[in-house]
Design a protein around this motif. Sequence first.
Motif, PDB file in Angstrom:
ATOM      1  N   UNK A   1       0.915  -1.391   0.205  1.00  0.00           N
ATOM      2  CA  UNK A   1       0.015   0.094   0.096  1.00  0.00           C
ATOM      3  C   UNK A   1       0.853   1.456   0.020  1.00  0.00           C
ATOM      4  N   UNK A   2       0.601   2.274  -0.984  1.00  0.00           N
ATOM      5  CA  UNK A   2       1.529   3.571  -1.096  1.00  0.00           C
ATOM      6  C   UNK A   2       0.831   4.603  -0.627  1.00  0.00           C
ATOM      7  N   UNK A   3      -0.542   4.697  -0.594  1.00  0.00           N
ATOM      8  CA  UNK A   3      -1.156   6.098  -0.558  1.00  0.00           C
ATOM      9  C   UNK A   3      -2.218   5.892   0.768  1.00  0.00           C
ATOM     10  N   UNK A   4      -1.744   5.320   1.707  1.00  0.00           N
ATOM     11  CA  UNK A   4      -2.641   5.394   2.771  1.00  0.00           C
ATOM     12  C   UNK A   4      -2.943   6.715   3.725  1.00  0.00           C
ATOM     13  N   UNK A   5      -4.233   6.848   4.029  1.00  0.00           N
ATOM     14  CA  UNK A   5      -4.439   8.053   4.962  1.00  0.00           C
ATOM     15  C   UNK A   5      -5.615   7.358   5.896  1.00  0.00           C
ATOM     16  N   UNK A   6      -6.205   6.287   5.911  1.00  0.00           N
ATOM     17  CA  UNK A   6      -7.345   5.885   6.574  1.00  0.00           C
ATOM     18  C   UNK A   6      -7.115   5.074   7.914  1.00  0.00           C
ATOM     19  N   UNK A   7      -7.733   5.294   8.885  1.00  0.00           N
ATOM     20  CA  UNK A   7      -7.239   4.613  10.289  1.00  0.00           C
ATOM     21  C   UNK A   7      -7.438   2.826   9.920  1.00  0.00           C
ATOM     22  N   UNK A   8      -8.582   2.428   9.308  1.00  0.00           N
ATOM     23  CA  UNK A   8      -8.671   0.972   9.212  1.00  0.00           C
ATOM     24  C   UNK A   8      -8.260   0.565   7.704  1.00  0.00           C
ATOM     25  N   UNK A   9      -7.605  -0.400   7.596  1.00  0.00           N
ATOM     26  CA  UNK A   9      -7.147  -0.832   6.564  1.00  0.00           C
ATOM     27  C   UNK A   9      -7.480  -2.416   6.426  1.00  0.00           C
ATOM     28  N   UNK A  10      -8.636  -3.030   5.373  1.00  0.00           N
ATOM     29  CA  UNK A  10      -8.698  -4.473   5.477  1.00  0.00           C
ATOM     30  C   UNK A  10      -8.343  -5.126   4.307  1.00  0.00           C
ATOM     31  N   UNK A  11      -7.372  -5.983   4.238  1.00  0.00           N
ATOM     32  CA  UNK A  11      -6.781  -6.555   2.938  1.00  0.00           C
ATOM     33  C   UNK A  11      -7.561  -7.957   2.997  1.00  0.00           C
ATOM     34  N   UNK A  12      -8.167  -8.340   1.753  1.00  0.00           N
ATOM     35  CA  UNK A  12      -8.692  -9.505   1.553  1.00  0.00           C
ATOM     36  C   UNK A  12      -7.767 -10.090   0.403  1.00  0.00           C
TER      37      UNK A  12
END
Length: 761
Positions: free
Chosen positions: A717-728
């Motif tokens: 992931x290169x551009x995260x700004x969110x609290x929660x990241x869910x990876x499926x």
Amino acid sequence: MLKSDATDKRSLKAIRHEADLIVVGGGLSGTCCAITAARAGIRVVLVQDRPVLGGNASSEVRLWVLGATSHMGNNNRWAREGGVIDEILIENWYRNPEGNPLIFDTILLEKVISEPNITLLLNTAVYEVKKSSEDTISSLSAFCSQNSTLYELVAPLFCDASGDGIVGFQAGAAFRMGAESREEFGEKFAPTAEYGELLGHSLYFYTKDTGRPVRFVPPSYALDDITKIPRYRRFNAQEYGCQLWWIEYGGRLDTVHDTETIKWELWKVVYGVWNYIKNSNEFPEAETMTLEWVGHIPGKRESRRFEGDYMLTQQDVVEQRTHPDAVAFGGWSIDLHPADGVFSEKPGCNQWHSKGLYQIPYRCLYSRNISNLFIAGRIISASHVAFGSSRVMGTSAHVGQAVGMAAALCTRDGLMPRNLVETQGIASLQQALLKTGHHIPGLRLRDEQDLIQQATLTASSEFALTELPADGPLVTLAQSAAQMLPLPTGPVPRLTAWAVAEQDTTLTVELRRSSQASNHTPDVTLATLTIALRKGKQEFELNFDASVDEPCYVFVMFMKNEHVKLQYSNLRVTGVLSVFNRINAAVSNFGKQEPADDIGVDTFEFWCPERRPKGHNIALKLSKPGIRLFGPENIRNGIQRPTSQPNAYVADLADPNPTLTANWPTRQRISRVDLFFDTDYDHPLESVIMVHPETASPFCVREYILCNDRQERIYHKTDNHQTRNTIRFEQPVETRSLTIHLKATNGSAPAALLEMRCYEE
């Protein structure tokens, strides 16, 4: 070509929708309810009688979203609501730091239409409730004026998040309107006659500078005498929108059925105010300004409140009472307004804060006499006084999320809302909410399915707070300042601080903590030092010779001294914060809350952070071993934000490649990974008007990589700004270890991770 012969009568087009849950009202509460329920796997119809979502937060009204953070003007630290509302506000921060309400509309609409389990009906008003029995709703009838279509909406469960309670009212649900007496619940702040029984409506306007002279001819109905508004001298050419929240009217009328009358009175006021600004010659800077927008519908504060199995009261808010069925929280002040609103000689609001967050029980979120009706938003089961706090949109959205998850569990198990209490289903509801990032004060996530709980955790490094280096600005102690430090049980470390004194003087330094470990109101003094300072720059020791008997935050407090400049640090770290004994008049914070009469609220001081780019930590050096509370075990302790401790893994500043690894003795099949990053729950993220200095939290990890036990990259992931990241993963990952590389943050803070969970699905 369509041609129809004359006929006696025609019927409108009719469509029937069946779902698991019908949500009426597309304000933030209904929107977050619908998204939460849909993501939990049930079919939802969301019915909104306006062309956009958001209610008072939409471009039709333009009120900023606030909740427990209260403009950073109270002692509720890291108190922004989690879950879906957090996701929405962070996305708005990223796309819309200028606070354009039209952009906020697009974000809300995008979130809803992205959910395949939601059917959205805009411009659709519910007008009839049908029942299969005295206590059971069977269907709703609604009409969309834009497509001339009737809708029949059928479901086993309904949620009224409509603001005025259109479903609950027609269904015969028990409700209240107006203020309770002081005697009914023993609420000492029950309003007196001059405050009336209801809060009024507000209507806003926006202005624009055109760069050339613009004249304004007021409509005939504009208020012709501005002095009818006792506080008219507060008007100016700079404030607009919800900065003028106190343009309020209707508290002595029927705030349901007199809304159109109230709107016309507010229009008179708004155009009269603008006439005063433009044509009174008192505001020459307004010569080139024009009136760009005036609201067409007023923002409502209060109307009906529906009765559940429990009614929230003043004591629940002020005393922070705990409830076994807690599913949400509040933290806005008890905020009551004079009934005469803008025409009152009294201040526009009368706010009284509690010392920390309070729980909202599930029993407030369903009707006590309609078996399949949830209630959400500002109409939950609360007294008029408690409603003064619980009514705000951040809190309402948080409540809506709890209802959405409750509806999903009821659907799964074939239950009615009350059955969750009767069948001991509350624990399941609480845990399901916590998994989404939805915070409930005092509760921890206990997730037996989480593979991280069985793993051995290691990290490439671990931050130890041994120093907040003295590389920041020197700031005069014109107001008292404090550094919050998280401590484990045991002695307080010795500290070194730096200052510049203009002359020989003495500096008072206090060590305080909160009487309740989860609060951040420094109301217990542990030690006081008097430090002799000589003229010039110097370092000085702080040996408090004190201990704490439980994990908590302590406040190292440098008391006001205008002859002293205190040294600050540029280092910002998750869970470490400076606060100030400062005034924030917008939330009735004048440095100390001191009720003159016995109205059932506490006396205490306010110690609040400054907004970035200000808010530097105070430079301090700590005795060895420093504070070591930032280890990898924090990512599975079940708390996803700082509370009485940082509750985060933080890497060492010098670590060039921060990594955290989970190892298992046997190979695991991982289908999903949930990550929670630090998006600074202390920042309130007002949705409109206020400009935010960044587009993402400087504490939040922007880039990260997941690797398997062969150190093969399985996600990047290169551009995260969110609290929660869910990876499926499309195919389960088979591995004996999972490593996360925290490559970069959105600022200069060391990389941090609040929670990590793994599942085999």
